[in-house]
Enzyme design. Structure first.
Site, PDB file in Angstrom:
ATOM      1  N   GLU A  97      40.182  -6.983   5.665  1.00 56.21           N
ATOM      2  CA  GLU A  97      40.631  -7.995   6.626  1.00 56.21           C
ATOM      3  C   GLU A  97      42.118  -8.318   6.497  1.00 56.21           C
ATOM      4  OE1 GLU A  97      37.842 -11.144   5.880  1.00 56.21           O
ATOM      5  OE2 GLU A  97      36.386 -10.340   7.301  1.00 56.21           O
ATOM      6  N   GLU A 128      27.054   1.273 -11.196  1.00 51.88           N
ATOM      7  CA  GLU A 128      27.676   0.099 -11.798  1.00 51.88           C
ATOM      8  C   GLU A 128      27.662   0.152 -13.329  1.00 51.88           C
ATOM      9  OE1 GLU A 128      24.616  -3.456 -12.469  1.00 51.88           O
ATOM     10  OE2 GLU A 128      24.996  -3.125 -10.348  1.00 51.88           O
TER      11      GLU A 128
END
Length: 315
Positions: A97, A128
């Site tokens: 963004e 992860e």
């Protein structure tokens, strides 16, 4: 049947989870599924309302991390988020963004997620759990000492996030560790540790809830205030907004109007002579300069509109 005792590693992990606030079981919510929908919604809303206060308790640490980040980025560094699962997705979201909001180059703010882009929509098993994957991802983007790496992990123990911070710190980059548990390994590994302790979740261990909200609020601050420090705004106006669609083109005109009080005709002229650059257009109106002069003044002021205005008025 195989018991947990046959797997010492899992027993150790379970013990770790038992000690995490974000994984704590809430006996008072043990029968939440028997409540009315409205009652569950009220309870969830009440839980969410506690998150801003938890963030507020860590504002000094957040501000220190932002000032350090802005100083690095002012010297050409990048802001890099690294996380797994929800934490990783939030980092990618915040990074994505920045270009339309602040006219940053897509390479200036990056989001790395364990397992790569496909992990945004599909769980990548085991990704992860590897510090090495994080080091490889940072090596691939050619990390430098001017960069800032933000490891994000609700538990504060995710190997990918810790590995990213450890690798970055060893190479002289600025490091920030954002977690939602006190005394986390992630915060300890980072130069700037930010621990937003939001307490047990409505659904035990579902850290996309309060922990996810807390992380989103902090990431909003990290990127937005860093960009304010870098001169990407004029007051509370997004003067570096990139007009890439009709809505943003309309917003560009509104921002010029709010900043200058100019007429529609004056705004169209200003945007036309500055190739649609809002910051430049404002400068041409307020300082009475032409497009090329506005561009030069802004370049000399490192993009800070207020400084460029002062320079123009001092001429």
């Amino acid at each position: 049947m195989t018991s947990t005792a046959d797997h010492p590693h899992y027993a150790e992990l379970r013990a770790e989870l038992d000690g995490l606030t974000t994984e704590a079981f809430r006996p008072d919510l043990a029968e939440i599924d028997r409540r009315s929908t409205l009652d569950i919604a009220r309870t969830m809303n009440d839980e969410d309302a506690t998150v801003p206060a938890a963030v507020a308790r860590r504002l000094p640490e957040i501000a220190a991390a932002i000032d350090a980040t802005a100083a690095r980025m002012a010297r050409g560094g990048r802001l890099v988020y690294a996380g797994a699962g929800t934490a990783g997705r939030l980092g990618v979201l915040d990074a994505s963004e920045c270009p339309p909001t602040f006219n940053t180059d897509p390479s200036e703010v990056l989001g790395l997620i364990a397992g790569g882009p496909s992990a945004l929509v599909t769980a990548v098993e085991g990704a992860e759990d590897s510090k090495e994957f994080a080091a490889e991802d940072l090596t691939e983007i050619k990390l430098t000492e001017r960069d800032t790496v933000v490891g994000i992990s609700a538990s504060g123990r995710t190997p990918y996030a810790i590995g990213a911070v450890e690798h970055a710190r060893a190479r002289g980059a600025l490091t920030i560790g954002l977690s939602c548990n006190a005394g986390s390994a992630l915060a300890a590994a980072a130069e700037h540790g930010i621990e937003i302790v939001v307490g047990p979740e409505l659904l035990t261990g579902s850290t996309r809830l309060k922990a996810g909200t807390a992380q989103k609020l902090v990431l909003n601050m990290l990127s937005t205030i860093t960009m304010i420090r870098l001169g990407k705004t004029y007051g509370n106006l997004m003067v570096d907004v990139r007009a890439s669609n009709d809505k943003l083109r309309a917003r560009s005109r509104r921002i010029v109007a709010l900043a200058t009080g100019a007429t529609d005709a004056e705004i169209e002229t200003a945007l036309a002579i500055t190739d649609g650059e809002v910051k430049n257009a404002i400068l041409t109106v307020l300082a009475g300069v032409d497009g090329p002069t506005a561009a030069r003044l802004l370049a000399a002021s490192d993009g800070h509109l207020r400084a460029a205005l002062e320079a123009a008025r001092a001429r």
